[in-house]
Motif scaffolding. Structure first.
Motif, PDB file in Angstrom:
ATOM      1  N   ILE A 167       0.850  -1.205   0.000  1.00 57.48           N
ATOM      2  CA  ILE A 167       0.000   0.000   0.000  1.00 57.48           C
ATOM      3  C   ILE A 167       0.878   1.243   0.000  1.00 57.48           C
ATOM      4  O   ILE A 167       0.604   2.217  -0.703  1.00 57.48           O
ATOM      5  N   ILE A 168       1.935   1.208   0.787  1.00 57.79           N
ATOM      6  CA  ILE A 168       2.912   2.296   0.813  1.00 57.79           C
ATOM      7  C   ILE A 168       4.174   1.824   0.105  1.00 57.79           C
ATOM      8  O   ILE A 168       4.638   0.706   0.318  1.00 57.79           O
ATOM      9  N   GLU A 169       4.715   2.676  -0.749  1.00 59.38           N
ATOM     10  CA  GLU A 169       5.914   2.333  -1.522  1.00 59.38           C
ATOM     11  C   GLU A 169       7.063   3.255  -1.156  1.00 59.38           C
ATOM     12  O   GLU A 169       6.892   4.470  -1.057  1.00 59.38           O
ATOM     13  N   ILE A 170       8.221   2.664  -0.926  1.00 59.97           N
ATOM     14  CA  ILE A 170       9.437   3.451  -0.687  1.00 59.97           C
ATOM     15  C   ILE A 170      10.063   3.762  -2.043  1.00 59.97           C
ATOM     16  O   ILE A 170      10.513   2.858  -2.743  1.00 59.97           O
ATOM     17  N   LYS A 171      10.101   5.024  -2.407  1.00 55.19           N
ATOM     18  CA  LYS A 171      10.565   5.423  -3.746  1.00 55.19           C
ATOM     19  C   LYS A 171      12.074   5.671  -3.795  1.00 55.19           C
ATOM     20  O   LYS A 171      12.702   5.464  -4.823  1.00 55.19           O
ATOM     21  N   ALA A 172      12.642   6.144  -2.695  1.00 54.91           N
ATOM     22  CA  ALA A 172      14.084   6.445  -2.707  1.00 54.91           C
ATOM     23  C   ALA A 172      14.594   6.509  -1.272  1.00 54.91           C
ATOM     24  O   ALA A 172      13.857   6.857  -0.350  1.00 54.91           O
ATOM     25  N   VAL A 173      15.879   6.166  -1.107  1.00 56.33           N
ATOM     26  CA  VAL A 173      16.530   6.215   0.205  1.00 56.33           C
ATOM     27  C   VAL A 173      17.935   6.783   0.015  1.00 56.33           C
ATOM     28  O   VAL A 173      18.641   6.421  -0.931  1.00 56.33           O
ATOM     29  N   ALA A 174      18.334   7.675   0.921  1.00 52.61           N
ATOM     30  CA  ALA A 174      19.707   8.186   0.938  1.00 52.61           C
ATOM     31  C   ALA A 174      20.193   8.109   2.380  1.00 52.61           C
ATOM     32  O   ALA A 174      19.473   8.488   3.303  1.00 52.61           O
TER      33      ALA A 174
END
Length: 510
Positions: A224-231
């Motif tokens: 349902i929730i998507e992680i689009k980017a991580v730094a």
């Protein structure tokens, strides 16, 4: 191995090793067969094709010599000509083998030690292959393991019956683990290696943080929730961009949890690493603003071709936007994949004023007009005289205080200035000795031609002799890229091939 060991005991040994190493019984027996073969070749000759077979039911060992039937013999020790083979076995065909049983080997101390080494080596190979097959499809997973030992700061982690490597540079800074301590890590690579661990772990990888949130937040696990980017700046700070496929669910709030319970569980695992969770946006400017949180942004200017974005912040927000040692803006740049330049409102205002003065002054000098007219033109978006020369008079006449006569006069003056400038540059080019052949390539502006002449590039041959990096150095990195530079140089070299064709034709005519 010892000749006194009864044959059924070989099967018992194979079963024990298979259980201990978590490999198949047949693989252990195959290793034993290779050990016996090696001992047999040491006794009967290394060039001979000696093969051993262990009966899978009784443990009986059969040793034999295999000789291939061929038309012409290349290796006398392992081949036999067909005309001789048919005397031994009348119906034998080329490509088949004559099998001669050999007596059992009486293993001495050296032979037994050699056989043991072969078995150990083969078992290790089977074990490594088994590890690779078990873990090759598990890249991207989080695993729990136990620290087995430390080698030069790198940790060898026991995962079940397998061994993985957690390098020192893949650890979070300042964290230490002791032998037998439990550790959780991310599998970022599994590959075949000639020796040593094949499974590579990380605790500093950005995907480790994302996987930890997937374990703590059911909405991420359910998609349902998507992680689009991580730094990440491991051990210090991280930024994560999330979006929700359900409009009724706040992605940031779901990841934070009640009283921060969910995010705190991840923070504890990452040794207190601070995590900024920001909403992702398909609009690049909005995403950049979100990524720079907690700093406030008043203006964003995008340069899509250069992949850069200029961000203006209030004067009192500058240190917050940049962060300690540039950490906030660096992480925001990694998260958004844009190069971010930070300016304060004061700096941006001063720069705008300076640009306005420069452009106004240029138009005053080039068009011979007063400051008021030049200022109005710059305010309306005319950045230079080229834009004015190609503008429609009707467009200029719409400016307050201008009419059609003034507009036509301004366009005419701009055109006359460009003609004079072109004549001046062309004369300067000719004085420098840059030939018309280079001009006819239609690849350079008049200013570029001057730069070429000043650097001694005056003919097609001069240009053709350059390398792409030399041409870029002369004209400037902003003027052209490597691909364009190569294309220009190849165009300049075309006359070489044409001259060769002419010379070849003349020789043929003679």
């Amino acid at each position: 191995m010892d000749t006194s060991v009864s044959r059924p005991e070989l099967l018992l040994v194979a079963d024990a090793v298979a259980r201990e190493k978590a490999i198949s019984r047949d693989e252990v027996l195959e290793a034993m067969e290779q050990a016996i073969q090696k001992a047999g070749r040491a006794k009967y000759g290394h060039e001979k094709d000696i093969r051993a077979v262990i009966d899978r039911k009784t443990g009986e060992v059969r040793l034999s010599r295999w000789t291939e039937v061929v038309e012409e013999v290349e290796h006398e020790d392992s081949q036999i000509p067909h005309y001789i083979a048919i005397k031994i076995q009348p119906n034998i065909q080329i490509g088949e083998f004559i099998i001669d049983p050999l007596p059992p080997i009486d293993f001495g101390r050296i032979a037994a030690q050699t056989a043991k080494q072969v078995i150990v080596q083969r078992v290790r190979e089977f074990e490594r292959n088994r590890q690779y097959e078990d873990f090759k499809d598990r890249v991207g997973e989080i695993v729990n393991g136990t620290i087995k030992r430390t080698e030069y700061g790198n940790l060898l982690v026991e995962i079940g019956s397998s061994e993985a490597l957690l390098r020192r540079d893949e650890l979070i800074p300042r964290e230490n683990f002791r032998n037998s301590e439990r550790v959780r890590a991310y599998i970022y690579d599994v590959r075949k290696e000639p020796r040593g661990p094949q499974i590579f772990l990380s605790r500093s990888h950005p995907a480790f943080l994302a996987k930890l949130f997937a374990q703590e937040v059911p909405e991420i696990y359910d998609g349902i929730i998507e992680i689009k980017a991580v730094a990440r700046d491991p051990g210090s700070r991280a930024k994560m961009a999330v979006t929700s496929k359900d409009a009724t669910i706040d992605p940031v709030g779901a990841c934070v949890g009640v009283r921060g319970s969910r995010v705190q569980a991840v923070v504890q695992e990452l040794q207190g690493e601070k995590i900024d969770i920001v909403p992702w946006s398909g609009q690049a400017a909005t995403f950049v603003v979100n990524a720079l949180a907690p700093a406030e942004v008043t203006k964003v200017v995008m340069d899509e071709e250069a992949g850069r974005v200029e961000v203006v912040v209030p004067d009192d927000q500058l240190s917050l936007a940049i962060g300690r040692r540039g950490q906030n803006v660096r992480l925001a740049s990694q998260l958004t994949r844009w190069d971010i330049d930070i300016l304060t409102e004061t700096e941006e205002s001063e720069r705008r004023q300076e640009e306005f003065k420069t452009r106004t002054s240029a138009l005053v000098n080039d068009l011979d007009v007063d400051d008021v007219i030049a200022g109005l033109l710059v305010t309306e978006g005319f950045q230079n005289i080229d834009e004015l020369a190609f503008a429609a008079p009707e467009e200029i006449a719409e400016i307050d205080g201008f009419d059609e006569n003034i507009a036509q006069e301004l366009v005419q003056r701009a055109e006359e200035f460009l003609v004079k400038q072109q004549d001046s540059l062309d004369q300067q080019r000719q004085e420098l000795g840059v030939t018309d052949d280079i001009v006819e390539l239609d690849c350079f502006t008049p200013q570029m031609l001057i730069l070429l002449g000043e650097k001694g590039v005056k003919t097609l041959d001069d240009l053709a002799d350059l390398a792409s990096d030399e041409l870029i150095e002369i004209l400037g990195a902003d003027s052209l890229d490597e691909e364009t530079a190569n294309a220009i140089i190849m165009s300049a070299r075309e006359h070489w091939f044409e001259d060769e064709e002419v010379d070849k034709t003349q020789e043929e005519e003679k």
